[in-house]
Structures are given as structure tokens and as C-alpha cells.
Design an enzyme around this catalytic site. Structure first.
Site, PDB file in Angstrom:
ATOM      1  N   VAL A  86      43.069  54.654  50.734  1.00  0.00           N
ATOM      2  CA  VAL A  86      42.805  55.345  49.470  1.00  0.00           C
ATOM      3  C   VAL A  86      43.687  54.725  48.391  1.00  0.00           C
ATOM      4  O   VAL A  86      44.897  54.952  48.335  1.00  0.00           O
ATOM      5  CB  VAL A  86      43.089  56.850  49.578  1.00  0.00           C
ATOM      6  CG1 VAL A  86      42.769  57.549  48.259  1.00  0.00           C
ATOM      7  CG2 VAL A  86      42.291  57.464  50.724  1.00  0.00           C
ATOM      8  N   ASP A 138      50.524  52.196  50.802  1.00  0.00           N
ATOM      9  CA  ASP A 138      49.752  50.954  50.717  1.00  0.00           C
ATOM     10  C   ASP A 138      50.642  49.727  50.878  1.00  0.00           C
ATOM     11  O   ASP A 138      50.275  48.745  51.540  1.00  0.00           O
ATOM     12  CB  ASP A 138      48.986  50.890  49.391  1.00  0.00           C
ATOM     13  CG  ASP A 138      49.884  51.043  48.165  1.00  0.00           C
ATOM     14  OD1 ASP A 138      50.987  51.629  48.270  1.00  0.00           O
ATOM     15  OD2 ASP A 138      49.477  50.579  47.075  1.00  0.00           O
ATOM     16  N   THR A 145      45.305  47.762  41.555  1.00  0.00           N
ATOM     17  CA  THR A 145      45.499  48.414  40.259  1.00  0.00           C
ATOM     18  C   THR A 145      46.823  47.964  39.653  1.00  0.00           C
ATOM     19  O   THR A 145      46.924  47.679  38.456  1.00  0.00           O
ATOM     20  CB  THR A 145      45.482  49.940  40.438  1.00  0.00           C
ATOM     21  OG1 THR A 145      44.235  50.312  41.048  1.00  0.00           O
ATOM     22  CG2 THR A 145      45.616  50.640  39.100  1.00  0.00           C
ATOM     23  N   THR A 178      36.893  33.759  21.635  1.00  0.00           N
ATOM     24  CA  THR A 178      37.634  34.963  22.010  1.00  0.00           C
ATOM     25  C   THR A 178      37.539  35.298  23.496  1.00  0.00           C
ATOM     26  O   THR A 178      38.548  35.568  24.147  1.00  0.00           O
ATOM     27  CB  THR A 178      37.133  36.160  21.176  1.00  0.00           C
ATOM     28  OG1 THR A 178      37.359  35.890  19.794  1.00  0.00           O
ATOM     29  CG2 THR A 178      37.884  37.430  21.565  1.00  0.00           C
TER      30      THR A 178
END
Length: 255
Positions: free
Chosen positions: A7, A109, A132, A184
Site C-alpha cells: 500500500v 515500504d 511518490t 516549454t
């Protein structure tokens, strides 16, 4: 078969092991609120889609950095699989020793990744997880987890660019054709990817230098890790299933 559930802050990654063989993987989003029934039914459907049956699953292990979904997830496993899952938490035998200043602060983790990297590739080893957050964790040749670095992940950095700069668009995160960007979108891609490569090389170099350790292996994992691993010689192995393998190894150690 063993059901391994990782998770994370963004995704829930699920792996099915038949002994030491990883036979199937699938993903769910983490941030969606689910009841225990929704967790159970979704996992049953994913299993059946992969030609596996609930009866095939005899055990489960969960590594989580998102505490607020654990009640529903645990109850879903109990209700639909008749299994009480093992949870990676303090007191679980891992085979590595946490010797940082505050061991309980190390996320499950990171511990699971460290176990996978140390057991599969040996120590000393730096394991990098491009999730993340981008994390760099150091395990020595004795199996001691003694240091770690935490940085914003590539997607967090990208999101900050297009959310906080009014004229910058949301872009696909990929390596551009050249670092000599001329517009860009490719300039943003160059900054994100080559910036991450530079960060990786600098942090790895200095972690090794300050540790004084020799013959340090560097193992990377995480969704965007493959892009970075292909672009730098400082990463020796890219293993997309490192976290799941670490969970399998931890489950086996309890026996």
C-alpha cells in the site's frame, strides 16, 4: 499461494507468489475510499481475471504507509479470503537491523525494499525507490540499515511545476530527445528527468563517500526508476518487483 499487498501513497500493488515465483501482479488506486466489501470484491475480481481463485490464496502479507485504509483492507481480506494478513510493523522479523536514530520512523515500504535488496543482491547496498517520494536507503554488509535520504518524487516535482506556475502545462513525464530543449514541454521534461539523474548520481556518490564502504551495489525500483536506471551507470540493477520480493522474503522469515 501468498498474496503480497504493498500500500503506497499513490497505488496499491498486489503480487501473487506460488512459492518463490511471482505469477501475477496488478494495481489499485490508493486514494479512493473503499469499504471492506469493496476491497474484498475488487481483489477477488482481479484474481479471477488473472485466472486465479480465492481458494488458491493461503496467506497474505501487507506493507502499508497509509494507515487510514488498513481497517477496511484487513477486514476485506478476512471476510473474502478467510485470511488474517501479516502486517509489516515493529516486531516482525525482517533479517535486517534498523540502526538509525529513530527506527520506528522508518516506513514499512523502505524496510521491505531494504530486505529485498540485501537478500537478493547482497550488501553493502543502496536501494533507491522512485515512488511518490524518491528514497535512498543504505544497508551495510552486516545487514544494518543505517542511513536514508528522502526527496520529492518525480511526479510530485512535476505536479508542483504545472500547479504553481500559471503558464506551465501538465505534461507526460518522459525523457526528451535532447537536454538542449527548445520549447516549454521538452524543457520541463528535461528538467524533471535530467534533474533526477543528476540528483541520483550526486546523492549516491556522496552516500558511498561518507560511509567509507567499498563495492557498494545500487539497486533501483519504482515506476519511473527504469527511465533513470537506463541513463546512469551508478545504478547497477533495476528491479520493478523489489518491494513484492522483499515482502515474500519477510513472510518466509516468520517461519
Amino acid at each position: 499461494m501468498l498474496l503480497a499487498i504493498d500500500v503506497g501513497n499513490t497505488n496499491i500493488t498486489i503480487g501473487i507468489f506460488d512459492g518463490e515465483k511471482l505469477v501475477s501482479t496488478f494495481r489499485m488506486t490508493t486514494k479512493m475510499q473503499r469499504t471492506s466489501d469493496e476491497f474484498g470484491i475488487t481483489m477477488v475480481d482481479l484474481l479471477e481475471h488473472n485466472k486465479l481463485q480465492v481458494e488458491d490464496i493461503t496467506a497474505a502479507i501487507v506493507s502499508s504507509v497509509v494507515p487510514n485504509i488498513m481497517h477496511s483492507l484487513r477486514n476485506g481480506l478476512i471476510k473474502y479470503f478467510d485470511i488474517k494478513p501479516m502486517v509489516v510493523e515493529p516486531g516482525v522479523r525482517t533479517g535486517i537491523r534498523i540502526v538509525t536514530e529513530n527506527p520506528p520512523q522508518i516506513g514499512a515500504d523502505r524496510i521491505v525494499d531494504a530486505v529485498g535488496a540485501y537478500e537478493l543482491y547482497g550488501g553493502p547496498v543502496i536501494v533507491i525507490d522512485y515512488g511518490t517520494a524518491t528514497t535512498y536507503d543504505f544497508v551495510d554488509d552486516k545487514g544494518d540499515f543505517f542511513a536514508g535520504v528522502t526527496c520529492p518524487g518525480i511526479r510530485i516535482s512535476a505536479k508542483a511545476l504545472w500547479q504553481d506556475a500559471a503558464k506551465l502545462p501538465e505534461i507526460e513525464i518522459k525523457k526528451p530527445a535532447s537536454i538542449l530543449a527548445k520549447e516549454t514541454i521538452s524543457s520541463m521534461q528535461a528538467g524533471l528527468i535530467y534533474g533526477q539523474i543528476g540528483q541520483t548520481e550526486y546523492i549516491v556518490k556522496n552516500m558511498i563517500k561518507e560511509s567509507g564502504l567499498k563495492n557498494v551495489k545500487v539497486v533501483a525500483t519504482g515506476g519511473l526508476g527504469k527511465i533513470i536506471a537506463q541513463e546512469t551507470d551508478c545504478i547497477h540493477h533495476y528491479d520493478p518487483n523489489l518491494t513484492l520480493e522483499g515482502m515474500r522474503l519477510i513472510y518466509a522469515k516468520q517461519k
